[in-house]
Design a protein around this motif. Sequence first.
Motif, PDB file in Angstrom:
ATOM      1  N   ASP A 212    -123.606 -35.584  42.341  1.00 42.84           N
ATOM      2  CA  ASP A 212    -123.014 -37.029  42.007  1.00 42.84           C
ATOM      3  C   ASP A 212    -122.835 -38.612  42.397  1.00 42.84           C
ATOM      4  N   ASP A 213    -123.081 -38.374  43.539  1.00 46.32           N
ATOM      5  CA  ASP A 213    -123.483 -39.513  44.418  1.00 46.32           C
ATOM      6  C   ASP A 213    -124.259 -40.407  44.506  1.00 46.32           C
ATOM      7  N   ARG A 214    -125.465 -39.401  44.411  1.00 43.36           N
ATOM      8  CA  ARG A 214    -126.959 -40.266  44.432  1.00 43.36           C
ATOM      9  C   ARG A 214    -127.586 -40.496  43.366  1.00 43.36           C
ATOM     10  N   ILE A 215    -126.776 -40.274  41.677  1.00 46.90           N
ATOM     11  CA  ILE A 215    -127.176 -40.512  40.760  1.00 46.90           C
ATOM     12  C   ILE A 215    -127.463 -41.907  40.374  1.00 46.90           C
ATOM     13  N   GLY A 216    -126.458 -42.655  41.343  1.00 43.67           N
ATOM     14  CA  GLY A 216    -126.304 -43.846  41.129  1.00 43.67           C
ATOM     15  C   GLY A 216    -127.067 -44.588  42.230  1.00 43.67           C
ATOM     16  N   GLU A 217    -127.179 -44.530  43.285  1.00 39.93           N
ATOM     17  CA  GLU A 217    -128.289 -45.450  44.462  1.00 39.93           C
ATOM     18  C   GLU A 217    -130.205 -44.906  42.937  1.00 39.93           C
TER      19      GLU A 217
ATOM     20  N   LEU B 170    -134.724 -46.795  41.905  1.00 40.07           N
ATOM     21  CA  LEU B 170    -136.052 -47.747  41.053  1.00 40.07           C
ATOM     22  C   LEU B 170    -136.262 -49.000  40.315  1.00 40.07           C
ATOM     23  N   ARG B 171    -135.179 -49.130  39.565  1.00 40.69           N
ATOM     24  CA  ARG B 171    -134.584 -50.409  38.728  1.00 40.69           C
ATOM     25  C   ARG B 171    -135.297 -51.184  40.271  1.00 40.69           C
ATOM     26  N   LYS B 172    -135.146 -52.059  41.536  1.00 41.37           N
ATOM     27  CA  LYS B 172    -135.873 -52.684  42.028  1.00 41.37           C
ATOM     28  C   LYS B 172    -137.256 -52.580  42.154  1.00 41.37           C
ATOM     29  N   ALA B 173    -137.548 -51.040  42.896  1.00 44.52           N
ATOM     30  CA  ALA B 173    -138.000 -50.829  42.754  1.00 44.52           C
ATOM     31  C   ALA B 173    -139.809 -51.548  41.526  1.00 44.52           C
ATOM     32  N   LYS B 174    -138.272 -51.523  40.648  1.00 42.16           N
ATOM     33  CA  LYS B 174    -139.406 -51.712  39.201  1.00 42.16           C
ATOM     34  C   LYS B 174    -139.274 -53.518  38.703  1.00 42.16           C
ATOM     35  N   ARG B 175    -138.612 -54.122  39.947  1.00 43.32           N
ATOM     36  CA  ARG B 175    -138.573 -55.616  39.998  1.00 43.32           C
ATOM     37  C   ARG B 175    -138.142 -56.010  38.607  1.00 43.32           C
ATOM     38  N   LEU B 176    -136.481 -54.703  37.996  1.00 42.60           N
ATOM     39  CA  LEU B 176    -136.542 -55.308  36.461  1.00 42.60           C
ATOM     40  C   LEU B 176    -134.714 -55.811  37.485  1.00 42.60           C
ATOM     41  N   THR B 177    -134.088 -56.526  36.887  1.00 42.30           N
ATOM     42  CA  THR B 177    -132.903 -56.807  37.038  1.00 42.30           C
ATOM     43  C   THR B 177    -131.346 -56.325  36.096  1.00 42.30           C
TER      44      THR B 177
ATOM     45  N   LYS C 109    -121.528 -50.420  37.211  1.00 41.06           N
ATOM     46  CA  LYS C 109    -120.571 -49.119  37.422  1.00 41.06           C
ATOM     47  C   LYS C 109    -120.918 -48.026  37.767  1.00 41.06           C
ATOM     48  N   LEU C 110    -122.747 -47.776  36.876  1.00 40.56           N
ATOM     49  CA  LEU C 110    -123.525 -46.916  37.201  1.00 40.56           C
ATOM     50  C   LEU C 110    -124.171 -46.492  38.513  1.00 40.56           C
ATOM     51  N   GLU C 111    -124.184 -47.975  39.170  1.00 39.36           N
ATOM     52  CA  GLU C 111    -125.251 -47.804  39.839  1.00 39.36           C
ATOM     53  C   GLU C 111    -124.503 -48.202  41.684  1.00 39.36           C
ATOM     54  N   ARG C 112    -123.328 -48.027  41.288  1.00 32.56           N
ATOM     55  CA  ARG C 112    -121.896 -47.794  42.547  1.00 32.56           C
ATOM     56  C   ARG C 112    -120.929 -46.545  41.859  1.00 32.56           C
ATOM     57  N   ASN C 113    -121.419 -45.794  41.043  1.00 34.53           N
ATOM     58  CA  ASN C 113    -120.972 -44.908  41.183  1.00 34.53           C
ATOM     59  C   ASN C 113    -119.784 -44.383  40.653  1.00 34.53           C
TER      60      ASN C 113
ATOM     61  N   TRP D  59    -149.911 -42.464  50.610  1.00 34.77           N
ATOM     62  CA  TRP D  59    -149.763 -43.535  49.904  1.00 34.77           C
ATOM     63  C   TRP D  59    -148.467 -44.109  50.326  1.00 34.77           C
ATOM     64  N   ILE D  60    -148.762 -45.323  51.264  1.00 27.28           N
ATOM     65  CA  ILE D  60    -147.527 -46.310  51.630  1.00 27.28           C
ATOM     66  C   ILE D  60    -147.675 -47.518  50.610  1.00 27.28           C
ATOM     67  N   LEU D  61    -146.616 -48.040  50.686  1.00 21.79           N
ATOM     68  CA  LEU D  61    -146.498 -49.449  50.882  1.00 21.79           C
ATOM     69  C   LEU D  61    -144.700 -50.128  50.415  1.00 21.79           C
ATOM     70  N   THR D  62    -144.946 -51.088  50.691  1.00 16.76           N
ATOM     71  CA  THR D  62    -144.047 -52.608  50.965  1.00 16.76           C
ATOM     72  C   THR D  62    -144.069 -53.691  50.301  1.00 16.76           C
ATOM     73  N   PRO D  63    -143.309 -54.129  49.837  1.00 14.43           N
ATOM     74  CA  PRO D  63    -141.988 -53.378  49.680  1.00 14.43           C
ATOM     75  C   PRO D  63    -141.808 -52.078  48.492  1.00 14.43           C
ATOM     76  N   PRO D  64    -140.602 -50.814  48.042  1.00 11.41           N
ATOM     77  CA  PRO D  64    -141.492 -49.790  46.760  1.00 11.41           C
ATOM     78  C   PRO D  64    -141.448 -50.868  45.902  1.00 11.41           C
ATOM     79  N   SER D  65    -142.245 -50.057  45.608  1.00 15.60           N
ATOM     80  CA  SER D  65    -142.960 -51.148  43.589  1.00 15.60           C
ATOM     81  C   SER D  65    -143.719 -49.962  42.421  1.00 15.60           C
ATOM     82  N   TYR D  66    -142.817 -49.053  42.736  1.00 13.02           N
ATOM     83  CA  TYR D  66    -143.279 -47.540  42.425  1.00 13.02           C
ATOM     84  C   TYR D  66    -142.948 -48.035  40.213  1.00 13.02           C
TER      85      TYR D  66
END
Length: 209
Positions: A26-31, A36-43, A60-64, A202-209
């Motif tokens: 339960d406490d990992r879904i939000g993170e 993923l959102r930040k890696a996709k560069r989405l607001t 609220k989802l992201e903050r669990n 493969w190593i990427l910085t910053p995460p950009s999946y």
Amino acid sequence: MVNKKTRLGSSLNIATESQPAIRAADDRIGEDIRGLRKAKRLTLAELASRINRSVAYLSKLERNLTKPSITELKALSVALGVKINFFFHEPEARDPSERRIVVRKADRRRLNFADGITDYLLSPTLEGPLEVLLSVFEPGATSGNDPYVHDGDEAGVVVSGSLELWVGEDHFTVEAGDSFTFKSSLPHRYRNPGEVETRVIWILTPPSY
């Protein structure tokens, strides 16, 4: 740089082909959603629009502070380019201190990328400065005929097989034991030219999946 259905409750269970059931912590879904959102560069607003939910609800989802339904997880997986199983974890590790540091082989999560390419996330999350992947290329698998660009830098080492790599105007074939690094802002693409599977760390910085 990829599964089937359950009942809603304080924990979610899902069956896979290789495991009878795994639990969504339960406490990992939000993170996971936030990473993923930040890696996709989405607001928040952009992702909320994609899943037809409000920014306040997504926050609220992201903050669990609330939990998504299976339907919402499916919508999020499509919007973020992963299979729904990405959000499901093994029951808590034998040693909870491992959670943000160690990824056991059996606990690797798969990411979508392209047909014939399977990316396994070797980083515990996508929220740190690095994204580490194991990319497995089937014979002939390619990232596509068109090169692509994104922010950051990336590097890799070929563990087995061979990889054709195009970076800008340059073209290379790298073999097992060879490594490479380049600016991700340069147009790049790659494929497995051989008749056996190719595996690349493969190593990427910053995460950009």
